[in-house]
Design a protein around this motif. Structure first.
Motif, PDB file in Angstrom:
ATOM      1  N   ALA A 132      -5.438   7.884  -3.337  1.00  0.00           N
ATOM      2  CA  ALA A 132      -6.017   8.044  -4.008  1.00  0.00           C
ATOM      3  C   ALA A 132      -6.577   9.454  -4.792  1.00  0.00           C
ATOM      4  CB  ALA A 132      -7.490   7.906  -3.882  1.00  0.00           C
ATOM      5  N   TYR A 133      -5.987   9.425  -6.292  1.00  0.00           N
ATOM      6  CA  TYR A 133      -6.890  10.979  -6.758  1.00  0.00           C
ATOM      7  C   TYR A 133      -7.282  11.077  -7.717  1.00  0.00           C
ATOM      8  CZ  TYR A 133      -2.005  12.736  -6.299  1.00  0.00           C
ATOM      9  OH  TYR A 133      -1.033  12.191  -5.802  1.00  0.00           O
ATOM     10  N   THR A 134      -9.098  11.994  -7.150  1.00  0.00           N
ATOM     11  CA  THR A 134     -10.012  12.287  -7.820  1.00  0.00           C
ATOM     12  C   THR A 134     -11.202  13.632  -7.790  1.00  0.00           C
ATOM     13  OG1 THR A 134     -12.469  10.772  -8.194  1.00  0.00           O
ATOM     14  CG2 THR A 134     -11.937  11.573  -5.970  1.00  0.00           C
ATOM     15  N   ASP A 135     -11.311  13.246  -8.929  1.00  0.00           N
ATOM     16  CA  ASP A 135     -12.602  14.596  -8.338  1.00  0.00           C
ATOM     17  C   ASP A 135     -13.997  14.249  -8.522  1.00  0.00           C
ATOM     18  OD1 ASP A 135     -13.345  13.112 -10.870  1.00  0.00           O
ATOM     19  OD2 ASP A 135     -14.056  15.100 -11.964  1.00  0.00           O
ATOM     20  N   SER A 136     -14.320  13.552  -8.232  1.00  0.00           N
ATOM     21  CA  SER A 136     -15.609  13.280  -8.022  1.00  0.00           C
ATOM     22  C   SER A 136     -15.869  12.195  -6.816  1.00  0.00           C
ATOM     23  CB  SER A 136     -16.505  11.344  -9.012  1.00  0.00           C
ATOM     24  OG  SER A 136     -17.161  11.144  -9.084  1.00  0.00           O
ATOM     25  N   PHE A 137     -17.240  12.874  -6.116  1.00  0.00           N
ATOM     26  CA  PHE A 137     -18.478  12.196  -4.637  1.00  0.00           C
ATOM     27  C   PHE A 137     -18.190  10.287  -5.334  1.00  0.00           C
ATOM     28  CE2 PHE A 137     -21.179  10.726  -1.959  1.00  0.00           C
ATOM     29  CZ  PHE A 137     -20.776  11.146  -0.641  1.00  0.00           C
ATOM     30  N   GLN A 138     -18.080   9.721  -6.449  1.00  0.00           N
ATOM     31  CA  GLN A 138     -18.660   8.564  -7.077  1.00  0.00           C
ATOM     32  C   GLN A 138     -17.166   7.904  -6.051  1.00  0.00           C
ATOM     33  OE1 GLN A 138     -20.828   7.426 -10.523  1.00  0.00           O
ATOM     34  NE2 GLN A 138     -20.153   8.813 -10.917  1.00  0.00           N
ATOM     35  N   ASP A 139     -16.323   8.143  -5.902  1.00  0.00           N
ATOM     36  CA  ASP A 139     -15.118   7.598  -5.921  1.00  0.00           C
ATOM     37  C   ASP A 139     -15.622   7.884  -4.835  1.00  0.00           C
ATOM     38  OD1 ASP A 139     -14.487   7.198  -8.691  1.00  0.00           O
ATOM     39  OD2 ASP A 139     -12.715   8.783  -8.552  1.00  0.00           O
ATOM     40  N   LEU A 140     -15.659   7.791  -3.384  1.00  0.00           N
ATOM     41  CA  LEU A 140     -15.536   8.004  -2.771  1.00  0.00           C
ATOM     42  C   LEU A 140     -15.303   6.472  -1.441  1.00  0.00           C
ATOM     43  CD1 LEU A 140     -16.242   9.099   0.827  1.00  0.00           C
ATOM     44  CD2 LEU A 140     -18.921   8.488   0.284  1.00  0.00           C
ATOM     45  N   PRO A 141     -16.541   4.868  -2.150  1.00  0.00           N
ATOM     46  CA  PRO A 141     -15.694   4.044  -1.708  1.00  0.00           C
ATOM     47  C   PRO A 141     -13.626   3.639  -2.004  1.00  0.00           C
ATOM     48  CG  PRO A 141     -17.549   3.457  -3.345  1.00  0.00           C
ATOM     49  CD  PRO A 141     -17.257   5.159  -2.875  1.00  0.00           C
ATOM     50  N   MET A 142     -13.149   4.483  -3.115  1.00  0.00           N
ATOM     51  CA  MET A 142     -11.659   4.074  -3.298  1.00  0.00           C
ATOM     52  C   MET A 142     -11.283   5.195  -2.260  1.00  0.00           C
ATOM     53  SD  MET A 142     -10.516   4.986  -7.266  1.00  0.00           S
ATOM     54  CE  MET A 142     -10.054   6.892  -7.101  1.00  0.00           C
ATOM     55  N   LEU A 143     -11.460   6.511  -2.117  1.00  0.00           N
ATOM     56  CA  LEU A 143     -10.942   7.272  -1.102  1.00  0.00           C
ATOM     57  C   LEU A 143     -10.860   6.617   0.278  1.00  0.00           C
ATOM     58  CD1 LEU A 143     -12.747  10.400  -2.535  1.00  0.00           C
ATOM     59  CD2 LEU A 143     -10.311   9.343  -3.128  1.00  0.00           C
ATOM     60  N   LYS A 144     -12.088   5.810   0.508  1.00  0.00           N
ATOM     61  CA  LYS A 144     -11.860   5.534   1.945  1.00  0.00           C
ATOM     62  C   LYS A 144     -10.796   4.181   2.016  1.00  0.00           C
ATOM     63  CE  LYS A 144     -17.431   5.724   2.942  1.00  0.00           C
ATOM     64  NZ  LYS A 144     -18.663   5.058   2.950  1.00  0.00           N
TER      65      LYS A 144
ATOM     66  N   ALA B  96       0.535  -1.333  -0.451  1.00  0.00           N
ATOM     67  CA  ALA B  96       0.157  -0.619  -0.165  1.00  0.00           C
ATOM     68  C   ALA B  96       0.506   1.016   0.345  1.00  0.00           C
ATOM     69  CB  ALA B  96      -1.090  -0.103   1.491  1.00  0.00           C
ATOM     70  N   SER B  97       1.983   0.929   0.348  1.00  0.00           N
ATOM     71  CA  SER B  97       2.741   2.471   0.642  1.00  0.00           C
ATOM     72  C   SER B  97       3.492   2.786  -0.605  1.00  0.00           C
ATOM     73  CB  SER B  97       3.857   2.224   1.622  1.00  0.00           C
ATOM     74  OG  SER B  97       5.066   1.444   1.266  1.00  0.00           O
ATOM     75  N   ARG B  98       3.683   1.725  -1.429  1.00  0.00           N
ATOM     76  CA  ARG B  98       3.659   2.280  -3.229  1.00  0.00           C
ATOM     77  C   ARG B  98       2.366   2.400  -4.046  1.00  0.00           C
ATOM     78  NH1 ARG B  98       7.909   4.503  -1.616  1.00  0.00           N
ATOM     79  NH2 ARG B  98       8.293   4.720  -3.757  1.00  0.00           N
ATOM     80  N   THR B  99       1.905   2.251  -3.984  1.00  0.00           N
ATOM     81  CA  THR B  99       0.719   2.173  -4.762  1.00  0.00           C
ATOM     82  C   THR B  99      -0.526   3.650  -4.923  1.00  0.00           C
ATOM     83  OG1 THR B  99      -0.060  -0.269  -4.264  1.00  0.00           O
ATOM     84  CG2 THR B  99      -1.364   1.331  -5.222  1.00  0.00           C
ATOM     85  N   VAL B 100      -0.321   3.979  -5.550  1.00  0.00           N
ATOM     86  CA  VAL B 100      -1.243   5.290  -5.770  1.00  0.00           C
ATOM     87  C   VAL B 100      -1.981   5.878  -6.640  1.00  0.00           C
ATOM     88  CG1 VAL B 100      -0.478   7.884  -6.164  1.00  0.00           C
ATOM     89  CG2 VAL B 100       0.868   6.537  -5.047  1.00  0.00           C
ATOM     90  N   LEU B 101      -2.938   5.503  -6.550  1.00  0.00           N
ATOM     91  CA  LEU B 101      -4.492   5.677  -7.900  1.00  0.00           C
ATOM     92  C   LEU B 101      -4.802   7.113  -8.024  1.00  0.00           C
ATOM     93  CD1 LEU B 101      -6.739   3.397  -5.444  1.00  0.00           C
ATOM     94  CD2 LEU B 101      -5.005   2.258  -6.947  1.00  0.00           C
ATOM     95  N   PHE B 102      -4.754   6.553  -9.326  1.00  0.00           N
ATOM     96  CA  PHE B 102      -5.429   7.770 -10.241  1.00  0.00           C
ATOM     97  C   PHE B 102      -6.276   7.801 -11.458  1.00  0.00           C
ATOM     98  CE2 PHE B 102      -1.121   9.173  -9.748  1.00  0.00           C
ATOM     99  CZ  PHE B 102      -0.775  11.054  -9.786  1.00  0.00           C
ATOM    100  N   ASP B 103      -7.810   8.849 -10.885  1.00  0.00           N
ATOM    101  CA  ASP B 103      -9.189   8.794 -11.625  1.00  0.00           C
ATOM    102  C   ASP B 103      -8.539   8.865 -13.040  1.00  0.00           C
ATOM    103  OD1 ASP B 103     -11.251   8.716 -12.936  1.00  0.00           O
ATOM    104  OD2 ASP B 103     -11.749  10.703 -11.786  1.00  0.00           O
ATOM    105  N   PHE B 104      -8.594   9.034 -13.938  1.00  0.00           N
ATOM    106  CA  PHE B 104      -8.651   9.725 -14.917  1.00  0.00           C
ATOM    107  C   PHE B 104      -9.538  10.577 -15.897  1.00  0.00           C
ATOM    108  CE2 PHE B 104      -9.343   9.844 -20.149  1.00  0.00           C
ATOM    109  CZ  PHE B 104      -7.434  10.583 -20.399  1.00  0.00           C
ATOM    110  N   ASP B 105     -10.276  10.836 -16.523  1.00  0.00           N
ATOM    111  CA  ASP B 105     -11.368  12.432 -16.444  1.00  0.00           C
ATOM    112  C   ASP B 105     -11.661  13.046 -14.934  1.00  0.00           C
ATOM    113  OD1 ASP B 105     -12.302  11.071 -18.688  1.00  0.00           O
ATOM    114  OD2 ASP B 105     -13.748   9.743 -18.690  1.00  0.00           O
TER     115      ASP B 105
ATOM    116  N   SER C 214      -4.723  -2.566  -0.436  1.00  0.00           N
ATOM    117  CA  SER C 214      -5.359  -0.672   0.080  1.00  0.00           C
ATOM    118  C   SER C 214      -4.042  -0.141  -0.987  1.00  0.00           C
ATOM    119  CB  SER C 214      -4.909  -1.547   1.304  1.00  0.00           C
ATOM    120  OG  SER C 214      -3.302  -1.971   0.876  1.00  0.00           O
ATOM    121  N   TRP C 215      -4.265   0.827  -0.472  1.00  0.00           N
ATOM    122  CA  TRP C 215      -3.408   1.632  -1.566  1.00  0.00           C
ATOM    123  C   TRP C 215      -3.242   3.413  -0.792  1.00  0.00           C
ATOM    124  CZ3 TRP C 215      -7.418  -0.595  -2.888  1.00  0.00           C
ATOM    125  CH2 TRP C 215      -8.502   0.117  -3.109  1.00  0.00           C
ATOM    126  N   ARG C 216      -1.722   3.767  -0.748  1.00  0.00           N
ATOM    127  CA  ARG C 216      -1.286   5.138  -0.558  1.00  0.00           C
ATOM    128  C   ARG C 216      -1.986   6.410  -0.098  1.00  0.00           C
ATOM    129  NH1 ARG C 216       4.265   6.684  -0.873  1.00  0.00           N
ATOM    130  NH2 ARG C 216       3.445   8.355  -2.652  1.00  0.00           N
TER     131      ARG C 216
END
Length: 232
Positions: free
Chosen positions: A188-200, A19-28, A184-186
């Motif tokens: 997470a970048y997003t612009d959307s409330f829909q990504d709440l599960p990912m942000l949690k 998790a300490s090395r994993t970073v998530l990016f949304d695209f749109d 798990s991930w360190r």
């Protein structure tokens, strides 16, 4: 608020080394300004035949819209893809992506800088998006990022053309990540409330160009502060 090219120092997640090395990016809305697949569908409706098909099937997709806007949008997507098999779709979407990537200010420069810095730091960057996989893969490849891991929406061949197979949004993003062994991930970048599960499940939740209302809504749902960045 972090603006321009300033990049924050990520918060380390608990004892999970991966998790300490994993970073998530949304695209749109995070790397791409707008909705890339929607632009492709609009491009398809530039053809007279698809305009005629949409007019002929109007009672169907209007009826879908009575029950759900998403159902109506899916119906119009299927109409736009009518007549395209797997190979034809790939050729059409890649040609469109090659044009799209040349448009000025179509991508968030600051987002791409942040992504490349994570890669330079040795982070495991994963693009997790509702955009269709072939399209986002081609766009990233044209930007010089051909080897990124991508978890995206997918189409499948149908009787009359390509059809939506997996719509990678909301909780499904987390489920599809888990299917690939990512739990798990360190960051997470997003612009959307829909990504709440990912942000949690992120050690640090980052909202890109979020309005004050959106930021407060996300922070209330998470029960903690989020990092806010303004990217151009």
């Amino acid at each position: 608020m972090v603006t321009g090219e300033s990049i924050h120092t990520p918060v380390q997640a608990g004892g999970d080394a991966s998790a300490s090395r994993t970073v998530l990016f949304d695209f749109d809305g995070v790397l791409f300004q707008g909705d890339a697949f929607e632009l492709f569908i609009r491009h398809r409706y530039g053809s007279p035949i698809h305009k005629v098909l949409a007019a002929m099937t109007m009672p169907w997709w209007l009826l879908c819209g009575v029950f759900s806007r998403r159902l109506a949008e899916r119906a119009l997507t299927h109409i736009a893809l009518c007549g395209l098999g797997a190979q034809g779709y790939q050729a059409a979407v890649e040609a469109f992506a090659d044009q799209l990537v040349r448009r000025p200010r179509q991508f968030y420069r600051d987002g791409l800088i942040a992504l490349r810095r994570h890669l330079a730091d040795g982070d495991d960057v994963i693009i997790v998006t509702g955009c269709e996989r072939t399209l986002v893969t081609r766009l990233l490849s044209q930007l010089g990022l051909p080897k990124l891991s991508i978890v995206a929406s997918q189409l499948r061949p149908g009787l009359f053309g390509m059809r939506v197979h997996v719509h990678n949004v909301g909780r499904r993003k987390v489920q599809n990540l888990a299917a690939k062994g990512v739990q798990s991930w360190r960051v997470a970048y997003t612009d959307s409330f829909q990504d709440l599960p990912m942000l949690k499940q992120a050690g640090e939740a980052v909202l890109v160009n979020g309005t004050p209302k959106l930021c407060k809504r996300v922070e209330k749902a998470l029960g903690c502060a989020v990092t806010r960045v303004a990217w151009y």
